[in-house]
Write an enzyme that holds these catalytic residues in place. Sequence first.
Site, PDB file in Angstrom:
ATOM      1  N   MET A 128       0.817  -1.221   0.000  1.00 24.23           N
ATOM      2  CA  MET A 128       0.000   0.000   0.000  1.00 24.23           C
ATOM      3  C   MET A 128       0.851   1.271   0.000  1.00 24.23           C
ATOM      4  O   MET A 128       0.579   2.217   0.737  1.00 24.23           O
ATOM      5  CB  MET A 128      -0.936  -0.007   1.212  1.00 24.23           C
ATOM      6  CG  MET A 128      -1.843  -1.224   1.281  1.00 24.23           C
ATOM      7  SD  MET A 128      -2.868  -1.424  -0.186  1.00 24.23           S
ATOM      8  CE  MET A 128      -4.047  -0.127   0.097  1.00 24.23           C
ATOM      9  N   ARG A 129       1.907   1.280  -0.806  1.00 23.77           N
ATOM     10  CA  ARG A 129       2.728   2.477  -0.952  1.00 23.77           C
ATOM     11  C   ARG A 129       2.865   2.805  -2.425  1.00 23.77           C
ATOM     12  O   ARG A 129       3.030   1.898  -3.255  1.00 23.77           O
ATOM     13  CB  ARG A 129       4.153   2.242  -0.401  1.00 23.77           C
ATOM     14  CG  ARG A 129       4.240   1.977   1.064  1.00 23.77           C
ATOM     15  CD  ARG A 129       4.067   3.222   1.890  1.00 23.77           C
ATOM     16  NE  ARG A 129       5.080   4.234   1.624  1.00 23.77           N
ATOM     17  CZ  ARG A 129       5.014   5.480   2.084  1.00 23.77           C
ATOM     18  NH1 ARG A 129       3.962   5.868   2.791  1.00 23.77           N
ATOM     19  NH2 ARG A 129       5.969   6.350   1.824  1.00 23.77           N
TER      20      ARG A 129
ATOM     21  N   LEU B 272       5.081   3.963  -5.317  1.00 17.40           N
ATOM     22  CA  LEU B 272       6.524   3.976  -5.574  1.00 17.40           C
ATOM     23  C   LEU B 272       6.873   5.171  -6.473  1.00 17.40           C
ATOM     24  O   LEU B 272       6.101   5.529  -7.376  1.00 17.40           O
ATOM     25  CB  LEU B 272       6.931   2.669  -6.249  1.00 17.40           C
ATOM     26  CG  LEU B 272       6.740   1.426  -5.359  1.00 17.40           C
ATOM     27  CD1 LEU B 272       6.746   0.151  -6.197  1.00 17.40           C
ATOM     28  CD2 LEU B 272       7.810   1.369  -4.269  1.00 17.40           C
TER      29      LEU B 272
ATOM     30  N   ASN C 208       1.846  -5.880 -10.246  1.00 19.85           N
ATOM     31  CA  ASN C 208       0.920  -5.567  -9.152  1.00 19.85           C
ATOM     32  C   ASN C 208      -0.404  -6.267  -9.412  1.00 19.85           C
ATOM     33  O   ASN C 208      -0.783  -6.480 -10.564  1.00 19.85           O
ATOM     34  CB  ASN C 208       0.693  -4.053  -9.070  1.00 19.85           C
ATOM     35  CG  ASN C 208      -0.221  -3.666  -7.912  1.00 19.85           C
ATOM     36  OD1 ASN C 208      -0.123  -4.224  -6.808  1.00 19.85           O
ATOM     37  ND2 ASN C 208      -1.125  -2.735  -8.142  1.00 19.85           N
TER      38      ASN C 208
ATOM     39  N   HIS D 239      -4.455  -5.708  -8.618  1.00 21.48           N
ATOM     40  CA  HIS D 239      -5.357  -4.638  -8.195  1.00 21.48           C
ATOM     41  C   HIS D 239      -6.783  -5.187  -8.231  1.00 21.48           C
ATOM     42  O   HIS D 239      -7.183  -5.822  -9.218  1.00 21.48           O
ATOM     43  CB  HIS D 239      -5.216  -3.444  -9.151  1.00 21.48           C
ATOM     44  CG  HIS D 239      -6.055  -2.279  -8.746  1.00 21.48           C
ATOM     45  ND1 HIS D 239      -5.723  -1.467  -7.685  1.00 21.48           N
ATOM     46  CD2 HIS D 239      -7.223  -1.807  -9.245  1.00 21.48           C
ATOM     47  CE1 HIS D 239      -6.651  -0.537  -7.553  1.00 21.48           C
ATOM     48  NE2 HIS D 239      -7.574  -0.721  -8.470  1.00 21.48           N
TER      49      HIS D 239
ATOM     50  N   SER E 144      -7.127  -7.402 -11.572  1.00 19.27           N
ATOM     51  CA  SER E 144      -6.214  -7.256 -12.711  1.00 19.27           C
ATOM     52  C   SER E 144      -4.774  -7.392 -12.225  1.00 19.27           C
ATOM     53  O   SER E 144      -4.418  -6.847 -11.180  1.00 19.27           O
ATOM     54  CB  SER E 144      -6.358  -5.865 -13.350  1.00 19.27           C
ATOM     55  OG  SER E 144      -7.709  -5.566 -13.646  1.00 19.27           O
TER      56      SER E 144
ATOM     57  N   LEU F 156      -0.130   5.511 -11.174  1.00 14.98           N
ATOM     58  CA  LEU F 156      -0.771   4.541 -10.277  1.00 14.98           C
ATOM     59  C   LEU F 156      -1.777   3.640 -11.013  1.00 14.98           C
ATOM     60  O   LEU F 156      -2.719   4.132 -11.645  1.00 14.98           O
ATOM     61  CB  LEU F 156      -1.502   5.294  -9.153  1.00 14.98           C
ATOM     62  CG  LEU F 156      -2.178   4.420  -8.090  1.00 14.98           C
ATOM     63  CD1 LEU F 156      -1.142   3.672  -7.270  1.00 14.98           C
ATOM     64  CD2 LEU F 156      -3.078   5.258  -7.195  1.00 14.98           C
ATOM     65  N   ASP F 157      -1.570   2.328 -10.896  1.00 14.81           N
ATOM     66  CA  ASP F 157      -2.508   1.317 -11.426  1.00 14.81           C
ATOM     67  C   ASP F 157      -2.811   1.515 -12.910  1.00 14.81           C
ATOM     68  O   ASP F 157      -3.913   1.191 -13.372  1.00 14.81           O
ATOM     69  CB  ASP F 157      -3.825   1.327 -10.617  1.00 14.81           C
ATOM     70  CG  ASP F 157      -3.609   0.994  -9.151  1.00 14.81           C
ATOM     71  OD1 ASP F 157      -2.693   0.216  -8.851  1.00 14.81           O
ATOM     72  OD2 ASP F 157      -4.355   1.523  -8.304  1.00 14.81           O
TER      73      ASP F 157
ATOM     74  N   GLU G  49      -8.152 -13.911  -7.073  1.00 17.25           N
ATOM     75  CA  GLU G  49      -6.857 -13.236  -7.216  1.00 17.25           C
ATOM     76  C   GLU G  49      -5.684 -14.211  -7.167  1.00 17.25           C
ATOM     77  O   GLU G  49      -4.722 -14.074  -7.913  1.00 17.25           O
ATOM     78  CB  GLU G  49      -6.675 -12.191  -6.098  1.00 17.25           C
ATOM     79  CG  GLU G  49      -7.504 -10.945  -6.294  1.00 17.25           C
ATOM     80  CD  GLU G  49      -7.163  -9.858  -5.290  1.00 17.25           C
ATOM     81  OE1 GLU G  49      -6.002  -9.802  -4.825  1.00 17.25           O
ATOM     82  OE2 GLU G  49      -8.054  -9.063  -4.951  1.00 17.25           O
TER      83      GLU G  49
HETATM   84  C1  GRF Z   1      -5.766  -7.720  -2.564  1.00 19.66           C
HETATM   85  O1  GRF Z   1      -7.147  -7.548  -2.699  1.00 19.66           O
HETATM   86  C2  GRF Z   1      -5.034  -7.019  -3.670  1.00 19.66           C
HETATM   87  O2  GRF Z   1      -5.729  -7.018  -4.882  1.00 19.66           O
HETATM   88  C3  GRF Z   1      -4.923  -5.614  -3.160  1.00 19.66           C
HETATM   89  O3  GRF Z   1      -4.720  -5.753  -1.768  1.00 19.66           O
HETATM   90  C4  GRF Z   1      -5.244  -6.994  -1.320  1.00 19.66           C
HETATM   91  C5  GRF Z   1      -4.113  -7.728  -0.687  1.00 19.66           C
HETATM   92  O4  GRF Z   1      -4.527  -8.923  -0.079  1.00 19.66           O
HETATM   93  N1  GRF Z   1      -3.880  -4.887  -3.842  1.00 19.66           N
HETATM   94  P1  GRF Z   1      -3.427  -9.899   0.541  1.00 19.66           P
HETATM   95  O5  GRF Z   1      -2.577  -9.063   1.478  1.00 19.66           O
HETATM   96  O6  GRF Z   1      -2.638 -10.475  -0.590  1.00 19.66           O
HETATM   97  O7  GRF Z   1      -4.212 -10.940   1.286  1.00 19.66           O
END
Ligand code: GRF
Length: 209
Positions: A100-101, A103, A117, A119, A146, A154-155, A184
């Site tokens: 959650m940073r 870069l 990444n 998302h 994704s 970003l993203d 995911e």
């Molecule tokens: C996931 O939903 C990912 O898409 C988002 O943050 C969450 C991370 O989950 N970027 P975890 O820490 O992998 O369980």
Amino acid sequence: MLPTDADTPRPRSLAVLISGRGSNMLAIADACSDGTLNASIDLVISNRPNAPGISSAESRGLKTVVIDHTAYPARSDFDNAVHAQLLSINPDWIILAGFMRILTPEFVHQWPDRILNIHPSLLPLYPGLNTHRQALDAGDTEAGASVHVVTPELDAGPVIAQARVPILPGDTEQTLAQRVLREEHDLYIKALQQCLILDTTIDSGAVLR
Ligand code: GRF
């Protein structure tokens, strides 16, 4: 002809950056252990000292480093500290998994096309935070996740894989997040498999990086 050692692609080295739970990191660790991915996680970095993913990684015997971003006054100082740790293993791929940073462009340019990444939205929809809330508020009928290459914006880097899930009547942010998260893990592994195949092609000289 029997395969020789020279035919066996070199296992790729992964560094995983996390900030929290680390479930994607653990799914990738499992895929490395059972041979689904010809790779190993050689370093897990968290910017948060109390990230649950760090203790999970340690209990798997993975090498972990905490770089607490609050100890660095400037974003670039934090990024330099991360970069220095990465150089110690020189990974083939840097995997952002709930990191959650933001870069800096300088950092991203040091690892061109090597940072991925995941998302939790169907990019280009809903970059940034609160993706599930936005999908619900918009009345969307589907959501998803994704995997994309990280670029300075970003993203916004090229999307290499997506998974879709339905949005069901009565869904909340929590129920939708759970449904997306279940997709995911497989999605990230499949995307990485593609990246590792590309690496192998590069090794064989067929593609110039
Ligand atoms: C996931 O939903 C990912 O898409 C988002 O943050 C969450 C991370 O989950 N970027 P975890 O820490 O992998 O369980």
